[in-house]
Scaffold this motif. Structure first.
Motif, short mmCIF file in Angstrom:
data_model
loop_
_atom_site.label_atom_id
_atom_site.label_comp_id
_atom_site.label_asym_id
_atom_site.label_seq_id
_atom_site.Cartn_x
_atom_site.Cartn_y
_atom_site.Cartn_z
N SER A 1 0.81 -1.21 0.00
CA SER A 1 0.00 0.00 0.00
C SER A 1 0.85 1.27 0.00
N GLY A 2 1.85 1.33 0.85
CA GLY A 2 2.69 2.52 0.90
C GLY A 2 3.44 2.76 -0.40
N GLU A 3 4.00 1.71 -0.93
CA GLU A 3 4.74 1.81 -2.20
C GLU A 3 3.81 2.24 -3.33
N HIS A 4 2.62 1.64 -3.38
CA HIS A 4 1.65 2.00 -4.41
C HIS A 4 1.22 3.45 -4.25
N GLY A 5 1.06 3.87 -3.01
CA GLY A 5 0.70 5.26 -2.74
C GLY A 5 1.76 6.25 -3.21
N ARG A 6 3.02 5.91 -2.96
CA ARG A 6 4.11 6.78 -3.40
C ARG A 6 4.19 6.84 -4.93
N ALA A 7 3.93 5.72 -5.57
CA ALA A 7 4.06 5.65 -7.03
C ALA A 7 2.87 6.29 -7.76
N THR A 8 1.68 6.19 -7.18
CA THR A 8 0.48 6.62 -7.90
C THR A 8 -0.29 7.75 -7.22
N GLY A 9 0.01 7.97 -5.94
CA GLY A 9 -0.76 8.95 -5.18
C GLY A 9 -1.97 8.35 -4.50
N TYR A 10 -2.16 7.04 -4.68
CA TYR A 10 -3.33 6.35 -4.10
C TYR A 10 -2.87 5.10 -3.37
N ARG A 11 -3.15 5.06 -2.07
CA ARG A 11 -2.83 3.85 -1.31
C ARG A 11 -3.82 2.75 -1.70
N ASN A 12 -3.62 1.55 -1.19
CA ASN A 12 -4.45 0.40 -1.53
C ASN A 12 -5.68 0.24 -0.64
N ASP A 13 -6.10 1.29 0.05
CA ASP A 13 -7.22 1.17 0.99
C ASP A 13 -8.50 0.64 0.33
N ASN A 14 -8.85 1.17 -0.84
CA ASN A 14 -10.06 0.71 -1.52
C ASN A 14 -9.91 -0.72 -2.03
N LEU A 15 -8.72 -1.06 -2.48
CA LEU A 15 -8.47 -2.43 -2.92
C LEU A 15 -8.58 -3.39 -1.74
N VAL A 16 -8.02 -3.01 -0.60
CA VAL A 16 -8.11 -3.83 0.61
C VAL A 16 -9.57 -4.03 0.99
N ALA A 17 -10.36 -2.96 0.99
CA ALA A 17 -11.78 -3.06 1.33
C ALA A 17 -12.52 -3.97 0.36
N PHE A 18 -12.19 -3.86 -0.91
CA PHE A 18 -12.81 -4.71 -1.94
C PHE A 18 -12.51 -6.18 -1.68
N ILE A 19 -11.27 -6.50 -1.39
CA ILE A 19 -10.88 -7.90 -1.15
C ILE A 19 -11.48 -8.40 0.16
N GLU A 20 -11.51 -7.57 1.20
CA GLU A 20 -12.12 -7.98 2.47
C GLU A 20 -13.60 -8.28 2.30
N GLU A 21 -14.29 -7.46 1.54
CA GLU A 21 -15.71 -7.71 1.27
C GLU A 21 -15.88 -9.00 0.48
N ALA A 22 -14.99 -9.22 -0.48
CA ALA A 22 -15.03 -10.45 -1.28
C ALA A 22 -14.85 -11.68 -0.39
N GLN A 23 -13.93 -11.58 0.55
CA GLN A 23 -13.69 -12.70 1.47
C GLN A 23 -14.94 -12.99 2.28
N ALA A 24 -15.58 -11.96 2.79
CA ALA A 24 -16.79 -12.13 3.60
C ALA A 24 -17.90 -12.78 2.79
N LYS A 25 -18.08 -12.30 1.58
CA LYS A 25 -19.16 -12.86 0.75
C LYS A 25 -18.85 -14.28 0.29
N ALA A 26 -17.57 -14.61 0.21
CA ALA A 26 -17.18 -15.97 -0.18
C ALA A 26 -17.23 -16.93 1.02
N GLY A 27 -17.44 -16.37 2.21
CA GLY A 27 -17.49 -17.21 3.41
C GLY A 27 -16.13 -17.58 3.94
N CYS A 28 -15.13 -16.79 3.62
CA CYS A 28 -13.78 -17.08 4.09
C CYS A 28 -13.67 -16.73 5.58
N PRO A 29 -12.83 -17.48 6.29
CA PRO A 29 -12.66 -17.20 7.73
C PRO A 29 -11.89 -15.91 7.96
#
Length: 90
Positions: free
Chosen positions: A62-90
């Motif tokens: 996230s930090g590296e991506h933020g420095r390179a693009t100006g955008y950290r991975n916060d939205n990507l992390v939220a997207f994957i966390e939601e995906a995990q929940a909907k997939a029933g992952c622990p």
């Protein structure tokens, strides 16, 4: 041709599993074009270990991506966390 069709169906199914809000919030243009397909395929097949690896990577870079693009991975992390929940992952 059969594997391509299965892949397209898996991606379409994966896209319906997560909300549009998090998917839209992710600035996909700042990532490798194959990342969205990898995430969607993992969602469609409920591949919890793959989703966890993608989440871990998103958090670690996230930090590296933020420095390179100006955008950290916060939205990507939220997207994957939601995906995990909907997939029933622990």
């Amino acid at each position: 041709m059969r594997s391509l069709r299965a892949g397209v169906l898996a991606i379409a199914a994966g896209m319906t599993l997560v909300s549009c809000a998090n998917a839209v919030a992710v600035r996909w243009a700042t990532y490798d074009p194959a990342l969205r397909a990898r995430i969607d395929a993992a969602i469609a097949t409920k591949a919890c270990p793959s989703l966890q690896k993608l989440l871990d990577s998103a958090k670690q870079t996230s930090g590296e991506h933020g420095r390179a693009t100006g955008y950290r991975n916060d939205n990507l992390v939220a997207f994957i966390e939601e995906a995990q929940a909907k997939a029933g992952c622990p």
